[in-house]
Design a protein around this motif. Structure first.
Motif, short mmCIF file in Angstrom:
data_model
loop_
_atom_site.label_atom_id
_atom_site.label_comp_id
_atom_site.label_asym_id
_atom_site.label_seq_id
_atom_site.Cartn_x
_atom_site.Cartn_y
_atom_site.Cartn_z
N VAL A 56 0.86 -1.18 0.00
CA VAL A 56 0.00 0.00 0.00
C VAL A 56 0.89 1.23 0.00
O VAL A 56 1.77 1.36 0.86
CB VAL A 56 -0.93 0.04 1.23
N PHE A 57 0.70 2.10 -0.99
CA PHE A 57 1.37 3.40 -1.05
C PHE A 57 0.34 4.44 -0.66
O PHE A 57 -0.74 4.48 -1.24
CB PHE A 57 1.85 3.72 -2.47
N SER A 58 0.67 5.29 0.31
CA SER A 58 -0.28 6.31 0.75
C SER A 58 0.41 7.66 0.86
O SER A 58 1.52 7.75 1.39
CB SER A 58 -0.85 5.91 2.12
N ASP A 59 -0.28 8.70 0.41
CA ASP A 59 0.22 10.05 0.61
C ASP A 59 0.09 10.35 2.09
O ASP A 59 -0.99 10.24 2.66
CB ASP A 59 -0.59 11.05 -0.21
N ILE A 60 1.16 10.74 2.73
CA ILE A 60 1.16 10.96 4.17
C ILE A 60 0.33 12.17 4.56
O ILE A 60 -0.18 12.26 5.66
CB ILE A 60 2.60 11.08 4.70
N VAL A 61 0.16 13.13 3.65
CA VAL A 61 -0.62 14.31 3.94
C VAL A 61 -2.09 13.96 4.17
O VAL A 61 -2.83 14.69 4.81
CB VAL A 61 -0.46 15.37 2.81
N LEU A 62 -2.52 12.79 3.69
CA LEU A 62 -3.90 12.37 3.88
C LEU A 62 -4.19 11.88 5.29
O LEU A 62 -5.33 11.59 5.63
CB LEU A 62 -4.25 11.24 2.89
N LEU A 63 -3.15 11.75 6.11
CA LEU A 63 -3.35 11.24 7.45
C LEU A 63 -4.24 12.16 8.28
O LEU A 63 -4.11 13.36 8.25
CB LEU A 63 -2.02 11.08 8.18
N ASN A 64 -5.14 11.56 9.00
CA ASN A 64 -5.94 12.26 9.99
C ASN A 64 -6.32 11.23 11.04
O ASN A 64 -5.85 10.10 11.00
CB ASN A 64 -7.17 12.92 9.35
N VAL A 65 -7.14 11.59 11.97
CA VAL A 65 -7.48 10.67 13.06
C VAL A 65 -8.08 9.38 12.53
O VAL A 65 -7.72 8.29 12.95
CB VAL A 65 -8.43 11.35 14.07
#
Length: 152
Positions: A56-65
């Protein structure tokens, strides 16, 4: 880890998603590529369809609670690390120390800065896929050791 499973890309920026699409198209991996805008949507889809991803590749800026709740490994929600048994890799164009510290507190995750150069980005993706394609799980090592011990 399901090496034949799909590669999941979680990216909400159209330009960055196009970059992933072009790179994966050029590299021509046999794994299907699945694209999502949020970690929650990706997790729900994979659970509903019983998908075991390769990476899984994820943009880290999308992180939230909510994304942390989806990704955490704990007994209450059996997060990504437990449910999918795959590496969850963070990509970003930004570099902040908290972006590095927070992901590394979660299991089977890595953090990468997206190179601005297309060829360098493609090389990073290729290196990651090659590395994880060659890695072996603890169960695979144990099976090999058991076979060697039984021959002795």
């Amino acid at each position: 880890m399901n090496k034949k499973g799909p590669i999941v890309v979680i990216e909400n920026k159209q330009e960055d998603r196009k970059l992933f699409i072009e790179v994966f198209s050029e590299l021509s991996y046999a794994n299907p590529i699945l694209y999502f805008n949020t970690a929650e949507t990706a997790c729900n889809y994979m659970l509903r369809h019983h998908i075991k991803p390769f990476l899984v590749f994820s943009d880290i800026v999308l992180l939230n609670v909510m994304n942390y709740k989806v990704m955490e490994t704990n007994p209450d929600n059996n997060g990504v690390g437990t449910i999918f048994n795959c590496p969850y890799l963070f990509f970003t164009t930004l570099f902040e120390q908290s972006f590095v510290i927070d992901p590394y507190s979660l299991p089977t995750h890595s953090y990468f800065v997206k190179p601005f150069d297309y060829e360098k980005f493609k090389q990073v993706i290729k290196t990651i896929i090659t590395y994880w394609s060659k890695s072996k799980s603890q169960a695979q090592y144990n099976k090999k050791e058991n076979k060697a011990a039984s021959k002795s």
